[in-house]
Design a protein around this motif. Structure first.
Motif, short mmCIF file in Angstrom:
data_model
loop_
_atom_site.label_atom_id
_atom_site.label_comp_id
_atom_site.label_asym_id
_atom_site.label_seq_id
_atom_site.Cartn_x
_atom_site.Cartn_y
_atom_site.Cartn_z
N ASP A 98 -2.29 -12.37 -5.40
CA ASP A 98 -3.17 -11.40 -4.73
C ASP A 98 -4.14 -12.15 -3.82
O ASP A 98 -5.30 -12.36 -4.15
CB ASP A 98 -3.93 -10.58 -5.78
N THR A 99 -3.67 -12.54 -2.68
CA THR A 99 -4.45 -13.44 -1.81
C THR A 99 -5.64 -12.77 -1.15
O THR A 99 -6.60 -13.44 -0.78
CB THR A 99 -3.54 -14.04 -0.72
N ASN A 100 -5.61 -11.46 -0.98
CA ASN A 100 -6.75 -10.80 -0.34
C ASN A 100 -7.77 -10.27 -1.34
O ASN A 100 -8.79 -9.69 -0.95
CB ASN A 100 -6.30 -9.69 0.60
N GLY A 101 -7.50 -10.46 -2.63
CA GLY A 101 -8.48 -10.14 -3.65
C GLY A 101 -8.77 -8.67 -3.86
O GLY A 101 -9.82 -8.33 -4.42
N ASP A 102 -7.83 -7.79 -3.49
CA ASP A 102 -8.09 -6.36 -3.71
C ASP A 102 -7.60 -5.89 -5.07
O ASP A 102 -7.62 -4.69 -5.37
CB ASP A 102 -7.46 -5.52 -2.60
N SER A 106 0.50 -6.98 -3.30
CA SER A 106 1.29 -6.15 -2.40
C SER A 106 2.72 -6.69 -2.31
O SER A 106 3.01 -7.81 -2.77
CB SER A 106 0.66 -6.14 -1.01
N GLU A 109 2.56 -9.94 -0.39
CA GLU A 109 1.97 -11.04 -1.15
C GLU A 109 2.95 -11.58 -2.20
O GLU A 109 2.90 -12.76 -2.56
CB GLU A 109 0.68 -10.58 -1.82
N ALA A 184 -7.06 0.77 -0.42
CA ALA A 184 -6.31 -0.05 0.54
C ALA A 184 -5.07 0.69 1.06
O ALA A 184 -4.51 1.55 0.40
CB ALA A 184 -5.89 -1.35 -0.12
N ASP A 187 0.69 -2.52 3.00
CA ASP A 187 0.92 -3.66 3.89
C ASP A 187 2.18 -3.47 4.72
O ASP A 187 2.40 -4.17 5.71
CB ASP A 187 1.02 -4.96 3.08
#
Length: 265
Positions: A98-102, A106, A109, A184, A187
């Protein structure tokens, strides 16, 4: 190209760029080689499942049992597209993906872990990546059994034998997501919520210790819904309100599925 097809094109292309897999060896049963995948929950889906795969030449027989997925939206069964991913690292993504930390891994990801789509586990018709987001041929509802024999492409077979075949089932109950995740957008299709396209179950295909698949080999592609004793609930489906295209596509898919289910029963 109709509206439904147009809706599917972009996500399919995006999904096709991704991957997932796991180390697989081979367990031969006569001329057949049998694999299995233990499907574990991703993104807090609280779902579970198992998949068995027998390959003889280019013929693949799949038997799958899943429980606890998102059950419904808009009062109908929730469609869950599902695939065998190839050419990735052969693993399911860890929380660090989870690279965007939400709080949600996704589909994009998870790509470095599981790779691109090799085969769509559709209930009928096309099994290539072109059918990747055809909601009409996905699994339906919280609990279902999937059974189908079909011709599998060489790339998927090679990847499975090489240990890089991973099964992914998509579609989350938004109630299982973080607050950021619920807000969110997908993606793959920004007009949709992130939950609609994110992975819910994942498992690496490995050599099976079983001599044959449970229940024997099915003949044709069907999904049969199971009693919803362990079904998760989708208390508020308003999160799909912004995804008009998906709603339209899903509506058609659900209508088709109802007819299909009726015919199966």
């Amino acid at each position: 190209m109709n509206k439904k097809s147009a809706f599917l094109v972009a996500p399919v292309l995006a999904l096709a760029a991704l991957s997932l897999s796991g180390g697989a060896a081979m367990a031969a049963d006569g001329d057949a080689t049998t694999y299995e995948a233990n499907l574990g929950a991703i993104n807090g889906s609280n779902a579970s499942g198992s998949l068995w795969l027998s390959i003889t030449g280019d013929q693949a027989t799949v038997t799958q049992d899943v429980k606890g997925l998102a059950a419904t939206f808009d009062g109908a069964d929730y469609p869950h597209v599902q695939h065998i991913h190839i050419e990735g690292a052969g693993t399911c993504p860890a929380p660090g993906a989870d690279t965007n930390g939400d709080g949600v891994i996704s589909t994009t990801e998870g790509g470095p872990s599981y790779g691109k789509i090799g085969t769509t586990l559709s209930t009928t018709g096309d099994t290539s990546d072109k059918a990747a987001l055809d909601l009409a041929v996905g699994g339906m509802g919280a609990n279902y059994k999937y059974e189908r024999t079909f011709t599998m492409n060489a790339a998927t077979i090679d990847a499975i034998k090489a240990g890089t075949g991973v099964v992914v089932v998509h579609g989350l109950d938004p109630a299982t997501l973080s607050a950021a995740g619920q807000e969110a957008k997908s993606d793959l299709v920004p007009s949709l919520p992130l939950a609609a396209t994110s992975p819910a179950l994942c498992g690496t295909l490995v050599a099976s210790q079983m001599a044959a698949m449970p229940g024997g080999a099915p003949g044709t592609g069907v999904t049969t819904q199971v009693a919803a004793a362990n079904a998760s609930t989708s208390p508020d489906v308003a999160w799909f309100a912004g995804g008009g295209a998906l709603v339209l596509a899903a509506g058609a898919a659900l209508a088709m599925n109802r007819k299909k289910t009726a015919s199966v029963k």
